[in-house]
Design an enzyme around this catalytic site. Structure first.
Site, PDB file in Angstrom:
ATOM      1  N   ALA B  47     -13.669 -49.279  10.943  1.00 60.25           N
ATOM      2  CA  ALA B  47     -14.620 -50.243  10.397  1.00 60.25           C
ATOM      3  C   ALA B  47     -14.106 -50.958   9.148  1.00 60.25           C
ATOM      4  CB  ALA B  47     -15.958 -49.546  10.128  1.00 60.25           C
ATOM      5  N   ARG B  88     -16.458 -56.964  17.617  1.00 58.57           N
ATOM      6  CA  ARG B  88     -16.861 -55.557  17.737  1.00 58.57           C
ATOM      7  C   ARG B  88     -18.273 -55.466  17.141  1.00 58.57           C
ATOM      8  NH1 ARG B  88     -12.779 -51.511  17.537  1.00 58.57           N
ATOM      9  NH2 ARG B  88     -14.408 -50.313  18.565  1.00 58.57           N
ATOM     10  N   ASP B 237     -18.986 -46.056  11.116  1.00 59.76           N
ATOM     11  CA  ASP B 237     -18.911 -47.482  11.445  1.00 59.76           C
ATOM     12  C   ASP B 237     -20.120 -48.231  10.923  1.00 59.76           C
ATOM     13  OD1 ASP B 237     -17.130 -46.020  13.512  1.00 59.76           O
ATOM     14  OD2 ASP B 237     -16.464 -48.099  13.469  1.00 59.76           O
ATOM     15  N   LYS B 248     -17.511 -42.954  15.757  1.00 57.84           N
ATOM     16  CA  LYS B 248     -16.811 -42.798  17.031  1.00 57.84           C
ATOM     17  C   LYS B 248     -17.537 -41.832  17.969  1.00 57.84           C
ATOM     18  CE  LYS B 248     -14.078 -44.559  18.155  1.00 57.84           C
ATOM     19  NZ  LYS B 248     -14.386 -45.764  18.974  1.00 57.84           N
TER      20      LYS B 248
END
Lengths: 353, 353
Positions: B47, B88, B237, B248
Site C-alpha cells: 500500500a 488497485r 492496506d 493481504k
C-alpha cells in the site's frame, strides 16, 4: 471409477498423483522396493491408500522373494515390513496394514510356502476390497451430517485418490450427501505445499460433476467469516484415543477458523486410522518432508536460495475442535475418550462372539 | 538500501517484484500509463509503495502532458488521477496520495504551468522522502512492543519492498527491534497466491542478515500451538476508523490463530493507511485478482483446467483481533474508535496551530 491402486499380473499399478491434474499417468511397481519408493515420493498418498499400497507391496515382495522354508521367507517378509514402515511415519493405516499382513503370515505359517505366498496376496487384495466398502459405509454415515444445501470446505485430498478408490473418506461423505439429493458445492483448499487440494481434490470432484471452487489456503477464513461455508470435512492420518487428529498440515488452522465462526468440523476416516495405542496427539510422530516442496513449484523457485525452511507434513488438531468423527463403524461424538473406546470394545466383543 | 522506487531523469525506476527472488531486475516507466500498468501487474505493490508510485506517476504524466493553460492541464491531470485510482481498489494510500497531488495542484493553480508541473514533481518526491521517514518512525515505536527474544511471524511483505524503501512497516518494526538489540528470528508465511512472503520478505530479510524461515501459510497455526511464535506483525492496506484492518488475504486467519494461542497481533502502517471516511471493514472494497495467480505458479498449472477459482487479494480482520496498531504518530490501542479519533484530531489541531 478412479483406479488409484490396482493389483495386476505385472505388478502394482498406481495412478501417479505427482503428475495430476495435467497428466493422467499410471506407473506399475514391479517390486516391493518400487512400491516403497512410490509411497515416499507420494506417487500414492493418503493414509488409507498408503495402507493398501503397503499391503500389496508386502504381498508382492514376499511372493517374489527367495525362500523354500517359512523361516527363510519370514526373514525377508519382516525385512520388507520394516522398510515399508519407514516410508511415512504419520499414517496409522500404514502400521495397521503391516500388522495385518504380519498376523496373516503367522496364521498361515504352517502352510507350504507357496500357499503362504498366495494367502498374503489374497490378504492384500482383501484389504483393498474392504477399504472400498469401509469408505462407502463411512460416507453414507457422514452424509447425514451435512446440510441439505450450501458449501462444504475440504482441505488436502481425502477422496478416491487417498484410498483404494471409489468414495474416499471426506470426499466420500460429500459424494454420498450429493447422491442423497443434497445441493452442495465444495471449496477445496489448494493445500500447500504439495497442493493435493487444487491438483487432486478438484480433479476428482470435477470428474463427478460436483461444483468445486479452488481457493488458496489463505482464503478459507475470509469465506467462513462471510458466511459462505456451512461445514468443513477433512480426513485423518492418525486419530489418538482421546480424539486428537493428525491430518495434513493446515487442518488445525481450518479447525480453529471453523470453531471461531461456529462451523462444524467433521473428520472422516476408516477405523484403521484410529491408533488405539496412541493416548493423544503429542504422541503422533510428525513427518518433516523435503525443503524443495516449499521452495519450488515445478521448476519455478519461489524462495531465495539458502533460506531456512520448515516443512512438517501434518499437524495435530486437538479433539476439542472436532465436532464429530465419522468412521465405518459409525459416527463418534465427544467425549472421544469414551465414545472411541466404546466402538473399540464393541468390535472386540463382536470378534469374540 | 533496497531501492523499491526511484525518480530518475528518464522515468520512474521500479524494482520488478514479479521477478524476485531469482532475478533483481529494474524497469523504468517512461509514462504515467506504464506506472499504472506496473501497479496493476504488481511490479510495484504494497500500500505505501503504491501511494508513492502513483504520486510519481501523476507528476510524470502531468510534466509530460500537453497544455499551455491550467484548465487544459487540469483536464489531463484529473484524467491521470482517475486512471491511477482504478489500478488497485483496496490500498488507502493510493487514494491518499492522489488526494494530496490534487491538493497540491489546486494550491499551485495560479502559478505558470511550467512551475505548476515542477511543484507536482517536487510534491511526489516529498511523498517519497516522507514515506521513508514515517516508516522509520513507526518502526521505532513498534520495536518496543516486540519481545527481547523469540520468533515473530509475518504475513505477506510489509517491508522495504512495500514502501518507498528503507525500513518498511511490519518488517521495519522487526528491523528496528533487532537494531535495538532484540534477538529475534522471523517466520515468513509464503503468502499464497502471489507469494510475497517467500519471494519478497525472505529476500529482503536475508539481505539484512535477520534469521528467517519460510513456511507455507498452512504451517503458522501448528507453530503457534507449539509455542514457537511469540508475536505476529503485519502491514495494512486500509484501516477503518473502528480499527478493522484490510490486509493481504490470510491476515484474518493469522489473527484468529494468534488470538486462539494468546499471541499478540500488531498491525504496522503509516497514518496514510487510515481511512477516516471508512466507518468499518464492511465498507472496504476488496480487489478480486486474476484466476491465473491461483491456477499457476510460473508455467506450472496446479489446478485442473476449467475449475472455478476465487481470488480475493485482501481480507478484513475485525478490530477485536488487533492488539495494537503501530503508526508513525504513535501506538494505538483498543478501543480504536476512540484512540484513532484522538490521533486524527491531534493532527488537525497541530495543522491549525
Amino acid at each position: 471409477m478412479i483406479k488409484t491402486i490396482e493389483w495386476t499380473d505385472s505388478g502394482i499399478r498406481l495412478l501417479d498423483q505427482t503428475k495430476l491434474p495435467t497428466e493422467e499417468v499410471y506407473v506399475t511397481c514391479e517390486s516391493w522396493e518400487e512400491v516403497a519408493e512410490a509411497i515416499k515420493k507420494m506417487i500414492v498418498r493418503g493414509a488409507p491408500a498408503i495402507g493398501v499400497a503397503a499391503a500389496m507391496g508386502i504381498a508382492l515382495g514376499t511372493r517374489d522373494a527367495d525362500g523354500d522354508h517359512v523361516a527363510e521367507l519370514r526373514r525377508e517378509f519382516e525385512h520388507i515390513c520394516e522398510e515399508m514402515g519407514e516410508t511415512r511415519p504419520t499414517a496409522a493405516n500404514l502400521f495397521w496394514a503391516i500388522r495385518r499382513m504380519q498376523d496373516k503370515f503367522e496364521q498361515c505359517s504352517e502352510l507350504p510356502v507357496g500357499k503362504l505366498r498366495q494367502e498374503l496376496v489374497a490378504e492384500a487384495q482383501r484389504i483393498y476390497v474392504e477399504d472400498l466398502a469401509l469408505n462407502e459405509a463411512l460416507s453414507k454415515h457422514g452424509a447425514t451430517l451435512l446440510p441439505s444445501s450450501g458449501a462444504v470446505l475440504t482441505h488436502c485430498n481425502a477422496g478416491a485418490l487417498a484410498t483404494a478408490g471409489g468414495y474416499g473418506t471426506a470426499l466420500g461423505v460429500i459424494r454420498a450427501a450429493v447422491e442423497s439429493g443434497k445441493k452442495l458445492n465444495v471449496y477445496a483448499d489448494e493445500t500447500r505445499p504439495f497442493l493435493q487440494g487444487s491438483r487432486l481434490t478438484a480433479w476428482e470432484l470435477m470428474k463427478d460433476g460436483i461444483p468445486t471452487t479452488v481457493i488458496s489456503d489463505n482464503m478459507a477464513g475470509a469465506l467462513m467469516r462471510q458466511g459462505k461455508i456451512q461445514a468443513a470435512v477433512v480426513g485423518a492420518d492418525r486419530i489418538a484415543v482421546n480424539g486428537d487428529v493428525a491430518n495434513k498440515i493446515g487442518t488445525y488452522t481450518v479447525a480453529v477458523l471453523a470453531k471461531e465462526n461456529g462451523i462444524p468440523l467433521y473428520v472422516a476416516a476408516p477405523w484403521s486410522s484410529v491408533d488405539l495405542e496412541c493416548p493423544d496427539g503429542d504422541h503422533i510422530p510428525i513427518e518433516q518432508r523435503a525443503q524443495r516442496e516449499v521452495t519450488h513449484v515445478g521448476a519455478t523457485r519461489i524462495a531465495p536460495e539458502g533460506v531456512k525452511i520448515e516443512n512438517p507434513a501434518f499437524d495435530v488438531t486437538p479433539a476439542r475442535y472436532v465436532t464429530a468423527i465419522i468412521t465405518d463403524r459409525g459416527i463418534v461424538r465427544p467425549p472421544y475418550a469414551e465414545s472411541l473406546k466404546k466402538l473399540a470394545d464393541a468390535a472386540v466383543a463382536l470378534k469374540a462372539s
